[in-house]
Write a protein that holds these residues in place. Structure first.
Motif, PDB file in Angstrom:
ATOM      1  N   ASP A 150       0.849  -1.193   0.000  1.00  0.00           N
ATOM      2  CA  ASP A 150       0.000   0.000   0.000  1.00  0.00           C
ATOM      3  C   ASP A 150       0.883   1.240   0.000  1.00  0.00           C
ATOM      4  O   ASP A 150       2.069   1.190   0.354  1.00  0.00           O
ATOM      5  CB  ASP A 150      -0.902   0.036   1.239  1.00  0.00           C
ATOM      6  N   PHE A 151       0.250   2.356  -0.390  1.00  0.00           N
ATOM      7  CA  PHE A 151       0.892   3.655  -0.292  1.00  0.00           C
ATOM      8  C   PHE A 151       0.370   4.382   0.930  1.00  0.00           C
ATOM      9  O   PHE A 151      -0.766   4.135   1.378  1.00  0.00           O
ATOM     10  CB  PHE A 151       0.623   4.493  -1.546  1.00  0.00           C
ATOM     11  N   ILE A 152       1.198   5.258   1.475  1.00  0.00           N
ATOM     12  CA  ILE A 152       0.736   6.055   2.611  1.00  0.00           C
ATOM     13  C   ILE A 152      -0.477   6.885   2.204  1.00  0.00           C
ATOM     14  O   ILE A 152      -1.438   7.026   2.958  1.00  0.00           O
ATOM     15  CB  ILE A 152       1.878   6.956   3.126  1.00  0.00           C
ATOM     16  N   GLU A 153      -0.436   7.424   0.997  1.00  0.00           N
ATOM     17  CA  GLU A 153      -1.582   8.159   0.460  1.00  0.00           C
ATOM     18  C   GLU A 153      -1.984   7.513  -0.855  1.00  0.00           C
ATOM     19  O   GLU A 153      -1.248   7.559  -1.832  1.00  0.00           O
ATOM     20  CB  GLU A 153      -1.238   9.639   0.255  1.00  0.00           C
ATOM     21  N   GLU A 154      -3.155   6.895  -0.887  1.00  0.00           N
ATOM     22  CA  GLU A 154      -3.611   6.151  -2.046  1.00  0.00           C
ATOM     23  C   GLU A 154      -4.237   7.081  -3.089  1.00  0.00           C
ATOM     24  O   GLU A 154      -4.549   8.242  -2.806  1.00  0.00           O
ATOM     25  CB  GLU A 154      -4.640   5.093  -1.621  1.00  0.00           C
ATOM     26  N   PHE A 155      -4.433   6.527  -4.281  1.00  0.00           N
ATOM     27  CA  PHE A 155      -5.196   7.251  -5.298  1.00  0.00           C
ATOM     28  C   PHE A 155      -6.641   7.414  -4.813  1.00  0.00           C
ATOM     29  O   PHE A 155      -7.230   6.497  -4.253  1.00  0.00           O
ATOM     30  CB  PHE A 155      -5.167   6.478  -6.619  1.00  0.00           C
ATOM     31  N   ASP A 156      -7.211   8.591  -5.039  1.00  0.00           N
ATOM     32  CA  ASP A 156      -8.568   8.888  -4.577  1.00  0.00           C
ATOM     33  C   ASP A 156      -8.654   8.605  -3.083  1.00  0.00           C
ATOM     34  O   ASP A 156      -9.504   7.844  -2.606  1.00  0.00           O
ATOM     35  CB  ASP A 156      -9.593   8.059  -5.367  1.00  0.00           C
ATOM     36  N   ASN A 157      -7.755   9.240  -2.344  1.00  0.00           N
ATOM     37  CA  ASN A 157      -7.517   8.875  -0.946  1.00  0.00           C
ATOM     38  C   ASN A 157      -8.722   9.111  -0.040  1.00  0.00           C
ATOM     39  O   ASN A 157      -8.826   8.500   1.020  1.00  0.00           O
ATOM     40  CB  ASN A 157      -6.313   9.663  -0.416  1.00  0.00           C
ATOM     41  N   TYR A 158      -9.638   9.976  -0.447  1.00  0.00           N
ATOM     42  CA  TYR A 158     -10.769  10.315   0.412  1.00  0.00           C
ATOM     43  C   TYR A 158     -12.072   9.719  -0.099  1.00  0.00           C
ATOM     44  O   TYR A 158     -13.157  10.242   0.166  1.00  0.00           O
ATOM     45  CB  TYR A 158     -10.898  11.833   0.519  1.00  0.00           C
ATOM     46  N   ALA A 159     -11.969   8.609  -0.847  1.00  0.00           N
ATOM     47  CA  ALA A 159     -13.179   7.959  -1.375  1.00  0.00           C
ATOM     48  C   ALA A 159     -14.065   7.458  -0.246  1.00  0.00           C
ATOM     49  O   ALA A 159     -15.304   7.422  -0.385  1.00  0.00           O
ATOM     50  CB  ALA A 159     -12.791   6.819  -2.303  1.00  0.00           C
ATOM     51  N   GLU A 160     -13.483   7.049   0.881  1.00  0.00           N
ATOM     52  CA  GLU A 160     -14.280   6.502   1.978  1.00  0.00           C
ATOM     53  C   GLU A 160     -15.125   7.558   2.681  1.00  0.00           C
ATOM     54  O   GLU A 160     -16.053   7.210   3.414  1.00  0.00           O
ATOM     55  CB  GLU A 160     -13.371   5.825   3.009  1.00  0.00           C
ATOM     56  N   TRP A 161     -14.820   8.832   2.485  1.00  0.00           N
ATOM     57  CA  TRP A 161     -15.566   9.876   3.174  1.00  0.00           C
ATOM     58  C   TRP A 161     -17.036   9.883   2.776  1.00  0.00           C
ATOM     59  O   TRP A 161     -17.899  10.286   3.555  1.00  0.00           O
ATOM     60  CB  TRP A 161     -14.930  11.237   2.896  1.00  0.00           C
ATOM     61  N   ASP A 162     -17.334   9.465   1.542  1.00  0.00           N
ATOM     62  CA  ASP A 162     -18.727   9.478   1.084  1.00  0.00           C
ATOM     63  C   ASP A 162     -19.560   8.417   1.775  1.00  0.00           C
ATOM     64  O   ASP A 162     -20.800   8.457   1.706  1.00  0.00           O
ATOM     65  CB  ASP A 162     -18.776   9.253  -0.435  1.00  0.00           C
ATOM     66  N   LEU A 163     -18.921   7.447   2.445  1.00  0.00           N
ATOM     67  CA  LEU A 163     -19.663   6.372   3.101  1.00  0.00           C
ATOM     68  C   LEU A 163     -19.717   6.512   4.614  1.00  0.00           C
ATOM     69  O   LEU A 163     -20.404   5.719   5.274  1.00  0.00           O
ATOM     70  CB  LEU A 163     -19.010   5.009   2.772  1.00  0.00           C
ATOM     71  N   ARG A 164     -19.009   7.466   5.161  1.00  0.00           N
ATOM     72  CA  ARG A 164     -18.862   7.484   6.617  1.00  0.00           C
ATOM     73  C   ARG A 164     -20.174   7.774   7.339  1.00  0.00           C
ATOM     74  O   ARG A 164     -20.352   7.377   8.499  1.00  0.00           O
ATOM     75  CB  ARG A 164     -17.807   8.523   7.004  1.00  0.00           C
ATOM     76  N   ASP A 165     -21.109   8.474   6.678  1.00  0.00           N
ATOM     77  CA  ASP A 165     -22.375   8.825   7.334  1.00  0.00           C
ATOM     78  C   ASP A 165     -23.541   7.960   6.871  1.00  0.00           C
ATOM     79  O   ASP A 165     -24.687   8.216   7.245  1.00  0.00           O
ATOM     80  CB  ASP A 165     -22.704  10.304   7.076  1.00  0.00           C
ATOM     81  N   ILE A 166     -23.281   6.944   6.030  1.00  0.00           N
ATOM     82  CA  ILE A 166     -24.364   6.092   5.528  1.00  0.00           C
ATOM     83  C   ILE A 166     -24.637   4.977   6.527  1.00  0.00           C
ATOM     84  O   ILE A 166     -23.721   4.296   6.991  1.00  0.00           O
ATOM     85  CB  ILE A 166     -23.998   5.512   4.149  1.00  0.00           C
ATOM     86  N   ASP A 167     -25.902   4.786   6.826  1.00  0.00           N
ATOM     87  CA  ASP A 167     -26.305   3.745   7.768  1.00  0.00           C
ATOM     88  C   ASP A 167     -27.578   3.091   7.226  1.00  0.00           C
ATOM     89  O   ASP A 167     -28.568   3.775   6.952  1.00  0.00           O
ATOM     90  CB  ASP A 167     -26.553   4.345   9.148  1.00  0.00           C
ATOM     91  N   PHE A 168     -27.553   1.775   7.048  1.00  0.00           N
ATOM     92  CA  PHE A 168     -28.714   1.049   6.542  1.00  0.00           C
ATOM     93  C   PHE A 168     -29.612   0.664   7.729  1.00  0.00           C
ATOM     94  O   PHE A 168     -29.171  -0.046   8.641  1.00  0.00           O
ATOM     95  CB  PHE A 168     -28.269  -0.210   5.795  1.00  0.00           C
TER      96      PHE A 168
END
Length: 419
Positions: A150-168
């Motif tokens: 892995d890289f310390i900073e990945e490509f599209d590093n903040y992709a997970e931010w769009d899921l942090r507030d989703i709750d089913f």
């Protein structure tokens, strides 16, 4: 949506119809409503009577998205099979199936046989080094961590931010649930793109970028320009084919240069290689005479100033003896020479001896870069059994005067030998 209709008379390209248009007798361009047709559907068994082809493809896609072993998530994505059914079917037909194992083995052997007699062998890149954190090499490798791939900073590093507030939750409406699922699908596509880029970097050996650049510089200037132009297509053809493509053009360049040399011999009336060697010797002598005349015209510029003339003669004597010029030429521009480089606190200084520190200070070269250039020249000298100045300049793409000083220093200290 399946099932749909395919016209058996139109094409190519094939002409498809949905059931609603087919029942209304839809006609378009050459397609007529009385044409023969086929009903297209994936609702038929392939490996198991209780599994349709559509479910087989859905299972493979779910395993690719959710990961092998996450059978509950796979079952949730498929919606038609339970967790136990998915695991049992996948292990039976895709892991432990002897038919598939033999087929894959035959395909691998056929691929190896096809590439066994190729003229240019491709050597995959070695495992990347494991530098200390925040070192110069670590920064060159963009913070790559080999132990984790892995890289310390990945490509599209903040992709997970769009899921942090989703709750089913159970009381979500159908529209809201579909919206959340769409966001998850988008996140999966972004992860796939991240993985694809990492695979390209790994396959082409781009993690250790400085080592890759040193390998690239072994080609002539014309081939390097082609390498730079064709780099954007490397991700399409793969590392082996791209390497073959560049190597074949390097071979073509060498052949063209050899053909040009033979044409020069033919133009000069030479018909055998014995005469060609004499011609090359005389040509080299003429070039040396021309350089001497150029040197004479140069020294005439200093003839009025005895001090400048003496400096020029001493400088030429040092160059002819293979040493670095001991006396710098007087500059008419009035600019002052740059002060020696301060090595205090620079990475790699502790690895240098006193003479190497003095060289880095006078040439104004950071110790890390000097150590890399030194390693490249030593490796090339060991391979060739000797090293010429022209080869050193081809390996080190910096100022030619600095390259000359480094080359002369390594010769003088016995690190490398002249070819």
């Amino acid at each position: 949506m399946e099932p749909y209709i395919k016209c058996a008379e139109c094409g190519p390209p094939p002409f498809f119809l949905c059931l609603q248009c087919f029942t209304r007798g839809f006609e378009y361009k050459k397609h007529q409503s009385d044409h023969t047709y086929e009903i297209m559907t994936s609702d038929f068994p392939v490996l198991d009577p209780s599994w349709t082809a559509q479910e087989e493809m859905a299972l493979l896609e779910a395993v690719m998205d959710c990961g092998f072993g996450n059978w509950q998530d796979v079952a949730n994505q498929m919606c038609t099979k339970t967790k136990e059914e998915c695991e049992k079917h996948y292990m039976k037909h895709f892991i432990n199936n002897p038919l598939f194992a033999s087929t894959l083995l035959n395909l691998k052997q056929a691929e190896e046989a096809k590439t066994a007699d190729t003229a240019i062998a491709f050597h995959s890149s070695d495992d990347p080094p494991r530098p200390t954190f925040d070192s110069l090499l670590s920064r060159d490798m963009a913070g790559y961590m080999p132990a984790r791939a892995d890289f310390i900073e990945e490509f599209d590093n903040y992709a997970e931010w769009d899921l942090r507030d989703i709750d089913f939750v159970e009381d979500d409406s159908d529209v809201l649930h579909a919206l959340k699922m769409a966001v998850v699908d988008i996140y999966h596509s972004r992860l796939k793109e991240r993985q694809r880029r990492k695979k390209i970097i790994r396959d082409h050996g781009l993690i250790n970028l400085r080592k890759f650049q040193l390998m690239e510089r072994r080609y002539p200037k014309e081939v390097q320009d082609l390498y730079e132009t064709m780099r954007r297509f490397a991700r399409i053809v793969g590392p082996v084919e791209h390497d073959k493509f560049i190597e074949s053009h390097a071979l073509e360049f060498e052949l063209r240069r050899e053909i040009k040399r033979l044409q020069e011999y033919r133009t000069a009336g030479i018909t055998n290689f014995c005469s060609a060697r004499t011609y090359d010797h005389l040509k080299k002598t003429r070039e040396e005479e021309r350089l001497k005349r150029t040197m004479l015209s140069e020294v005439l510029q200093y003839i009025q100033d005895s001090s400048a003339c003496q400096q020029w003669l001493r400088r030429q004597a040092d160059i002819d003896s293979g040493l670095s010029p001991s006396v710098p030429m007087a500059s008419n521009s009035g600019r002052r020479s740059a002060p020696p480089l301060n090595l205090t606190g620079l990475p790699g200084t502790e690895k240098l001896n006193e003479k190497e520190k003095e060289l880095c200070q006078m040439v104004r070269l950071v110790p890390g870069a000097y150590l890399e250039y030194k390693s490249a020249l030593l490796n090339e000298c060991n391979k060739q059994g000797g090293l010429r100045l022209a080869q050193a300049r081809a390996l080190i793409k910096i100022d030619v005067n600095k390259t000359r000083k480094i080359y002369d220093f390594l010769i003088r200290e016995g690190y490398i030998t002249k070819a």
